[in-house]
Design a protein around this motif. Structure first.
Motif, PDB file in Angstrom:
ATOM      1  N   CYS A  88      -9.097   2.292   3.668  1.00  0.00           N
ATOM      2  CA  CYS A  88      -7.931   1.786   2.940  1.00  0.00           C
ATOM      3  C   CYS A  88      -7.128   2.934   2.326  1.00  0.00           C
ATOM      4  CB  CYS A  88      -8.406   0.833   1.838  1.00  0.00           C
ATOM      5  SG  CYS A  88      -7.140  -0.311   1.263  1.00  0.00           S
ATOM      6  N   GLY A  89      -7.177   4.097   2.962  1.00  0.00           N
ATOM      7  CA  GLY A  89      -6.463   5.241   2.421  1.00  0.00           C
ATOM      8  C   GLY A  89      -5.096   5.406   3.044  1.00  0.00           C
ATOM      9  N   SER A  90      -4.547   6.590   2.877  1.00  0.00           N
ATOM     10  CA  SER A  90      -3.245   6.908   3.442  1.00  0.00           C
ATOM     11  C   SER A  90      -3.401   7.404   4.864  1.00  0.00           C
ATOM     12  CB  SER A  90      -2.551   7.975   2.597  1.00  0.00           C
ATOM     13  OG  SER A  90      -2.180   7.474   1.321  1.00  0.00           O
ATOM     14  N   GLY A  91      -2.321   7.293   5.641  1.00  0.00           N
ATOM     15  CA  GLY A  91      -2.269   7.866   6.968  1.00  0.00           C
ATOM     16  C   GLY A  91      -1.466   9.158   6.927  1.00  0.00           C
TER      17      GLY A  91
ATOM     18  N   GLY B  80       8.187  14.469  13.488  1.00  0.00           N
ATOM     19  CA  GLY B  80       9.459  14.609  12.783  1.00  0.00           C
ATOM     20  C   GLY B  80       9.854  13.427  11.929  1.00  0.00           C
ATOM     21  N   VAL B  81       9.041  12.379  11.898  1.00  0.00           N
ATOM     22  CA  VAL B  81       9.342  11.171  11.116  1.00  0.00           C
ATOM     23  C   VAL B  81       8.364  11.078   9.947  1.00  0.00           C
ATOM     24  CG1 VAL B  81       9.548   8.649  11.160  1.00  0.00           C
ATOM     25  CG2 VAL B  81      10.127   9.996  13.198  1.00  0.00           C
ATOM     26  N   ARG B  82       8.877  10.805   8.756  1.00  0.00           N
ATOM     27  CA  ARG B  82       8.019  10.629   7.587  1.00  0.00           C
ATOM     28  C   ARG B  82       7.685   9.148   7.401  1.00  0.00           C
ATOM     29  NH1 ARG B  82       7.065  14.923   4.390  1.00  0.00           N
ATOM     30  NH2 ARG B  82       8.298  16.813   4.783  1.00  0.00           N
ATOM     31  N   TYR B  83       6.426   8.882   7.032  1.00  0.00           N
ATOM     32  CA  TYR B  83       5.941   7.508   6.903  1.00  0.00           C
ATOM     33  C   TYR B  83       5.456   7.247   5.475  1.00  0.00           C
ATOM     34  CZ  TYR B  83       6.119   7.167  11.975  1.00  0.00           C
ATOM     35  OH  TYR B  83       6.552   7.135  13.275  1.00  0.00           O
ATOM     36  N   TYR B  84       5.854   6.084   4.932  1.00  0.00           N
ATOM     37  CA  TYR B  84       5.485   5.694   3.567  1.00  0.00           C
ATOM     38  C   TYR B  84       5.180   4.196   3.531  1.00  0.00           C
ATOM     39  CZ  TYR B  84       7.792  10.112   2.485  1.00  0.00           C
ATOM     40  OH  TYR B  84       8.148  11.436   2.464  1.00  0.00           O
ATOM     41  N   SER B  85       4.501   3.788   2.462  1.00  0.00           N
ATOM     42  CA  SER B  85       4.236   2.348   2.291  1.00  0.00           C
ATOM     43  C   SER B  85       3.924   2.040   0.836  1.00  0.00           C
ATOM     44  CB  SER B  85       3.062   1.904   3.175  1.00  0.00           C
ATOM     45  OG  SER B  85       1.868   2.587   2.810  1.00  0.00           O
ATOM     46  N   TRP B  86       4.204   0.794   0.465  1.00  0.00           N
ATOM     47  CA  TRP B  86       3.689   0.218  -0.781  1.00  0.00           C
ATOM     48  C   TRP B  86       3.509  -1.274  -0.564  1.00  0.00           C
ATOM     49  CZ3 TRP B  86       9.036   1.695  -1.172  1.00  0.00           C
ATOM     50  CH2 TRP B  86       9.929   0.666  -1.480  1.00  0.00           C
ATOM     51  N   THR B  87       2.788  -1.925  -1.467  1.00  0.00           N
ATOM     52  CA  THR B  87       2.505  -3.349  -1.278  1.00  0.00           C
ATOM     53  C   THR B  87       2.226  -4.021  -2.613  1.00  0.00           C
ATOM     54  OG1 THR B  87       1.225  -4.909   0.067  1.00  0.00           O
ATOM     55  CG2 THR B  87      -0.002  -3.144  -1.006  1.00  0.00           C
ATOM     56  N   GLY B  88       2.115  -5.348  -2.568  1.00  0.00           N
ATOM     57  CA  GLY B  88       1.703  -6.126  -3.729  1.00  0.00           C
ATOM     58  C   GLY B  88       0.252  -6.543  -3.583  1.00  0.00           C
ATOM     59  N   THR B  89      -0.401  -6.782  -4.711  1.00  0.00           N
ATOM     60  CA  THR B  89      -1.811  -7.182  -4.664  1.00  0.00           C
ATOM     61  C   THR B  89      -2.093  -8.379  -5.569  1.00  0.00           C
ATOM     62  OG1 THR B  89      -2.286  -5.474  -6.323  1.00  0.00           O
ATOM     63  CG2 THR B  89      -2.703  -4.914  -4.023  1.00  0.00           C
ATOM     64  N   ARG B  90      -1.057  -9.154  -5.882  1.00  0.00           N
ATOM     65  CA  ARG B  90      -1.235 -10.414  -6.605  1.00  0.00           C
ATOM     66  C   ARG B  90      -0.551 -11.517  -5.827  1.00  0.00           C
ATOM     67  NH1 ARG B  90       0.307 -10.721 -12.720  1.00  0.00           N
ATOM     68  NH2 ARG B  90      -0.494 -12.817 -12.311  1.00  0.00           N
ATOM     69  N   THR B  91      -1.062 -12.722  -5.960  1.00  0.00           N
ATOM     70  CA  THR B  91      -0.480 -13.832  -5.205  1.00  0.00           C
ATOM     71  C   THR B  91       0.352 -14.766  -6.084  1.00  0.00           C
ATOM     72  OG1 THR B  91      -2.548 -15.065  -5.493  1.00  0.00           O
ATOM     73  CG2 THR B  91      -2.287 -13.793  -3.464  1.00  0.00           C
TER      74      THR B  91
ATOM     75  N   VAL C 298      -0.785 -10.553   3.483  1.00  0.00           N
ATOM     76  CA  VAL C 298      -1.259  -9.293   4.062  1.00  0.00           C
ATOM     77  C   VAL C 298      -2.218  -8.629   3.078  1.00  0.00           C
ATOM     78  CG1 VAL C 298      -0.592  -7.077   5.079  1.00  0.00           C
ATOM     79  CG2 VAL C 298       0.995  -9.021   5.171  1.00  0.00           C
ATOM     80  N   SER C 299      -3.325  -8.124   3.576  1.00  0.00           N
ATOM     81  CA  SER C 299      -4.240  -7.407   2.688  1.00  0.00           C
ATOM     82  C   SER C 299      -3.671  -6.032   2.362  1.00  0.00           C
ATOM     83  CB  SER C 299      -5.615  -7.252   3.335  1.00  0.00           C
ATOM     84  OG  SER C 299      -5.577  -6.281   4.370  1.00  0.00           O
ATOM     85  N   ALA C 300      -4.068  -5.504   1.210  1.00  0.00           N
ATOM     86  CA  ALA C 300      -3.579  -4.194   0.794  1.00  0.00           C
ATOM     87  C   ALA C 300      -3.955  -3.126   1.812  1.00  0.00           C
ATOM     88  CB  ALA C 300      -4.141  -3.841  -0.588  1.00  0.00           C
TER      89      ALA C 300
ATOM     90  N   GLY D 183       1.615   3.162  -3.675  1.00  0.00           N
ATOM     91  CA  GLY D 183       1.046   2.353  -4.742  1.00  0.00           C
ATOM     92  C   GLY D 183       0.925   0.879  -4.431  1.00  0.00           C
ATOM     93  N   ASP D 184       0.116   0.208  -5.250  1.00  0.00           N
ATOM     94  CA  ASP D 184      -0.060  -1.242  -5.218  1.00  0.00           C
ATOM     95  C   ASP D 184       0.530  -1.805  -6.503  1.00  0.00           C
ATOM     96  OD1 ASP D 184      -1.477  -0.833  -2.881  1.00  0.00           O
ATOM     97  OD2 ASP D 184      -3.430  -0.933  -3.854  1.00  0.00           O
TER      98      ASP D 184
END
Length: 310
Positions: free
Chosen positions: A211-214, A220-231, A258-260, A270-271
């Motif tokens: 469940c870490g970062s990639g 040449g492309v930068r990748y990022y993500s964030w998500t929610g963890t409450r329903t 979607v799971s974190a 971040g979550d």
């Protein structure tokens, strides 16, 4: 003493004037990225329906501070590859209209893999891909709906009928009636197995395990993500109840769909106390008022991209 005070006062006034000039010079530029930002909606999504943006209040907030923002409209329900080809065509149009060399793609839910497809087939056109609540390693909800997981699987006919009815309503409201829709193809793309097959071809930024970062920078492309963890985040939000029920099938941190861990892509930012719709400031901005404003996250990220020269 009086002369000293006067000099101090003049210095303070001069400092205030300099600060005001600096603020005026930099006003409206905080989110002014080098490349345009393209927002990509998720499953059953739209650009704007009945005057309401899918990314509620987000495009205007980014534009106010200098960003050039486009909102893509791809099929509300179809495979990642079909949606990806539609997005690629729109990216090429945006580049032609804006004169920019690349775009920054920000995709929510199924919009995450959709954006990743474009970066995979045409990395020279993409500066960054950001996944918000993205289904990057599949969703247990899709597994259940496609009958490849237990706990309440529904028949394909029933799922297709319900999905097509929802898609038809979205199309009428948003003007996307000309786009092809295939709900079962969309669900197949979002299952754990479907996502794994997609990742074999377009795995840039996806963590290899856990469940870490990639990888943050690939080809040449930068990748990022964030998500929610409450329903459930706001008693007034009618979408919270179904998301809370759906969230029970995961057995781990999730946003209701979607799971974190599945949402991770590139550098995790971040979550947050958000569910799947809060991530795009829906419904109509109802959210956890004690948590980070979803709009703020998009503004901060645009500022981050600007700082990187993107």
């Amino acid at each position: 003493m009086t002369a000293l005070l006067c000099r101090a006062l003049r210095g303070f006034i001069a400092a205030c004037a300099a600060l005001a000039l600096w603020q005026a010079a930099h006003a409206g530029t905080a989110t002014q990225t080098r490349y345009p930002i393209v927002l990509v909606h998720g499953l059953f999504g739209f650009d704007s329906a009945l005057g309401v943006d899918y990314f509620y209040g987000i495009p205007d907030a980014l534009r106010r501070d200098g960003a050039k923002v486009y909102v893509a409209q791809v099929s509300a329900a179809n495979s990642t590859e079909v949606r990806g080809e539609q997005l690629l065509a729109q990216v090429k149009t945006i580049l032609a209209l804006s004169g920019a060399a690349k775009v920054n793609l920000i995709g929510h839910s199924h919009g995450g893999p959709t954006a990743r497809y474009v970066a995979g087939v045409a990395p020279q056109l993409v500066a960054s891909v950001t996944s918000v609540g993205g289904v990057n390693r599949g969703s247990r909800v899709a597994d259940i709906m496609r009958g490849v997981a237990p706990a309440g699987s529904v028949s394909e006919a029933a799922a297709n009928t319900a999905a097509k009815a929802l898609v038809s309503l979205i199309n009428v409201a948003s003007g996307g009636t000309s786009l092809p829709q295939m709900p079962t193809a969309a669900l197949d793309s979002l299952t754990t197995a479907g996502a794994a097959r997609f990742n074999q071809r377009f795995g840039a930024g996806v963590p290899s395990s856990g469940c870490g970062s990639g990888a943050e920078l690939v080809n040449g492309v930068r990748y990022y993500s964030w998500t929610g963890t409450r329903t459930a985040t706001n008693l007034l939000d009618l979408s919270d109840a179904p998301l809370a029920l759906l969230g029970l099938v995961f057995g781990e941190a999730n946003d209701g769909l979607v799971s974190a861990c599945s949402s991770r892509l590139g550098k995790s930012l971040g979550d947050y106390s958000q569910n799947h719709l809060d991530e795009v400031n829906q419904l109509l901005g109802l959210r956890d008022w004690f948590a980070t404003d979803p709009v703020t996250l998009y503004r901060e990220h645009a500022t981050r991209l600007k700082g990187l020269g993107l």
